[in-house]
Write a protein that holds these residues in place. Structure first.
Motif, PDB file in Angstrom:
ATOM      1  N   ASP A   2       0.826  -1.201   0.000  1.00  0.00           N
ATOM      2  CA  ASP A   2       0.000   0.000   0.000  1.00  0.00           C
ATOM      3  C   ASP A   2       0.863   1.256   0.000  1.00  0.00           C
ATOM      4  N   ARG A   3       1.092   1.788  -1.203  1.00  0.00           N
ATOM      5  CA  ARG A   3       1.937   2.984  -1.240  1.00  0.00           C
ATOM      6  C   ARG A   3       1.116   4.270  -1.238  1.00  0.00           C
ATOM      7  N   ILE A   4      -0.130   4.174  -1.681  1.00  0.00           N
ATOM      8  CA  ILE A   4      -0.962   5.380  -1.753  1.00  0.00           C
ATOM      9  C   ILE A   4      -1.171   5.967  -0.353  1.00  0.00           C
ATOM     10  N   SER A   5      -1.389   5.090   0.636  1.00  0.00           N
ATOM     11  CA  SER A   5      -1.664   5.586   1.976  1.00  0.00           C
ATOM     12  C   SER A   5      -0.501   6.379   2.551  1.00  0.00           C
ATOM     13  N   LEU A   7       1.217   8.599   0.845  1.00  0.00           N
ATOM     14  CA  LEU A   7       1.271   9.929   0.240  1.00  0.00           C
ATOM     15  C   LEU A   7       0.825  10.946   1.293  1.00  0.00           C
TER      16      LEU A   7
END
Lengths: 443, 166
Positions: A2-5, A7
């Motif tokens: 989960d890379r979006i979280s 941001l």
């Protein structure tokens, strides 16, 4: 993974800003990273629908909790939207004052209010406000003196209400878009507004007025030289009650007129009164427009208006005419005044009452209108009744329309199959002046 | 590439995989990270600019979006409809993985308008969906203890009622 979280909050909040706030708040449960993200949201969108079964009290706790738990100081509200369809009692609770802050840019309220209102006066002096939409079943009634209005940033105003005070319209020095829908109130709550004056800076105006007071003078002033878009609908029981002042509109692009005027005015002897219909005056003011759409009650005036001469519509490209009955001379006179017309739509509206099917205007010139020979590319005929006059007119356009590309005929719905077949066959056989002209039929 | 005007300079970008993209300077302006690099180099950039965080697939999509939007904006009035149709197709053409990858790339390159559009697209995907669906979409691992989660749900129970159950 989960890379979006991971941001920054600004991006996560941007995603949340497109969701109903109720769902945005529920993201706190996704994982620890998301626990407090929603609290930075500056866009709030609240709807009472999910609370219809649980009741007013739970809706109020919901709203209070959002406003108290969010980071109000560092992230003041920029856009606030509230839709309240069911709850009527005391609809503007005290929490609302917290919404009107120094960074508020857009406010949208759609309320189901029954008894007057107490919208905080602070709304009317919110200097950061760019857009205000009020859809309420109320009269914005503040007693004898409407509060002072100063909205220096307001560009967009939409009011779907029962009555407007001119102070509200004159307090918006840069207003560009106005949508004003004044609907009828029960007699006890009706407020007579003798004059309504549109702000001069307007570029777009939608005005629907169902509140014209019988037997009183009602003045509507549309002195807006920058106007590009106009949708005007006025319902009045008698022409003597309504005065419309309209300036000349040099930048008009699109104009729609739906003026419903009762024509049978009798004087004290019971004789019909000669009147000057306000539609000719409006058409003269609109003669620079590129698109003109007239609803049937509007064109009905033109048939009987004495000595009505069409203004020269020298930029008109699109004309949509709803007429109460078909009359060739009327249409030809119109076409003679539209020198560069490219698209014409005619619709017969038989449901509109007329006393007589007479046209009092002049006989048109004999030559083919120049727009037909050189400019008309598309022609559409709705509710084609297949009378001799209509047939002749279509043939006239097919033969004279040297640059016609498409002609579309909508056949009356109650024609039987055989009749439709014969009509199609007949019209298709007419010789066409334009080699690229396509004839289409719609059921 | 053909049709380059005298005043329009070309910038070359290099992705993670080593693919080279020639980009008009007017388009490069929308890639604010790239523009900052150009500004910092006193406008004297000749060699390809390396983008260590951007893959070919994403850069290709981003440039496609920017080129089309520039075209719509410079044309005549009717472009609004065409642009809406293009945007709808663009959003539909990506899987959830691609959508997320594109957000990361657009964020790194600082392409403001595209990023907002992508965020709206994500919101459309997760709107009114269950908590489990949203966790799944982002690839989130729930690190609350069951007690913490229970407490959180009770504190703001109104936020959780009526949502699609898992």
């Amino acid at each position: 993974m989960d890379r979006i979280s991971y941001l920054p909050n600004t991006i996560l909040c941007d995603i949340l800003s497109y969701l109903p706030t109720k769902q945005a708040v529920s993201t706190s449960i996704l994982c620890r990273r998301w626990r407090h993200v929603w609290k930075d949201l500056q866009v709030i969108d609240i709807d009472d629908r999910p609370f219809w079964s649980s009741g007013r009290a739970s809706f109020d706790s919901f709203v209070k909790a959002i406003l108290t738990q969010r980071n109000a100081d560092s992230y003041p509200i920029e856009k606030f939207r509230l839709t309240c369809e069911k709850f009527e009692e005391d609809p503007i609770p005290t929490w609302f004052n917290a919404v009107i802050g120094p960074r508020l840019q857009e406010l949208y309220l759609s309320l189901n209010v029954m008894f007057g209102t107490n919208l905080p006066k602070a709304i009317f002096t919110c200097t950061s406000l760019k857009s205000l939409v009020l859809k309420c079943d109320i009269s914005l009634d503040y007693g004898p003196e409407f509060p002072d209005v100063y909205l220096p940033s307001l560009k967009n105003l939409e009011l779907d209400i029962a009555h407007v005070d001119n102070k509200l319209l004159s307090g918006c020095p840069v207003l560009e878009n106005l949508k004003l829908i004044l609907f009828d109130m029960t007699p006890e709550r009706y407020v007579y507004t003798p004059t309504i004056q549109m702000p001069q800076t307007l570029k777009s105006l939608t005005f629907e007025d169902y509140t014209i007071m019988w037997e009183e003078i009602n003045h509507r002033v549309i002195d807006t030289p920058s106007l590009e878009y106009l949708y005007l609908k006025i319902v009045t029981s008698g022409v003597l009650e309504l005065q419309v002042s309209a300036s000349y509109f040099p930048n008009m692009v699109e104009a729609h007129l739906d003026i419903e005027e009762e024509q049978s005015h009798l004087d004290i002897h019971g004789e019909p009164v000669e009147h000057v219909c306000l539609v000719p005056m409006l058409l003269q003011a609109l003669h620079e427009t590129k698109l003109l759409a007239l609803k049937p009650y509007t064109t009905r005036c033109l048939f009987s208006a004495p000595a009505f001469k069409f203004p020269e519509f020298h930029r008109l490209l699109n004309l949509e005419l709803d007429v109460p009955f078909f009359n060739t001379n009327f249409l030809l006179n119109f076409l003679h005044s539209c020198h560069v017309l490219e698209a014409l739509v005619i619709r017969i509206c038989k449901e509109v009452y007329v006393r007589t099917m007479d046209y009092n205007g002049p006989t048109p010139p004999t030559m083919v209108p120049s727009c037909v020979t050189s400019h008309l590319k598309s022609f559409e005929f709705r509710e084609y009744q297949d009378t001799a006059d209509e047939l002749e007119f279509i043939a006239y356009l097919l033969k004279g329309g040297l640059v016609l590309k498409t002609v579309t005929i909508h056949l009356k719905s109650d024609f039987d199959l055989m009749t439709k077949y014969n009509i199609v066959k007949g019209l298709s056989a007419i010789s066409r002046g334009s080699t690229i002209c396509q004839l289409n039929f719609v059921d | 590439m053909s049709g380059i005007s005298d005043t329009e300079r070309m910038i070359t970008l290099k992705t993670v995989e080593g693919t080279l993209f020639d980009v008009k300077s007017s388009i490069a302006k929308d890639l604010k990270t790239v523009q900052a690099f150009i500004d910092d180099s006193d406008d004297d950039v000749t060699s390809p600019i390396p983008l260590p965080n951007v893959f070919t697939r994403e850069l290709s999509r981003i440039l496609d979006y920017l080129n089309n939007h520039h075209r719509f904006r410079s044309g005549i009035e009717k472009a609004d409809e065409e642009m809406a149709r293009y945007d709808a197709e663009f959003a539909k053409s990506m899987s959830h993985e691609e959508l997320k990858a594109l957000i990361l790339a657009a964020n790194y390159l600082n392409v403001k308008d595209l990023l907002e559009f992508l965020n709206q697209t994500v919101a459309d995907v997760i709107q009114n969906k269950s908590v489990e669906f949203v966790r799944n979409f982002f690839g989130i691992e729930n690190d609350y203890t069951p007690e913490e989660e229970e407490k959180l749900r009770n504190e703001n129970e109104w936020a959780f009622n009526g949502v699609e159950q898992d």
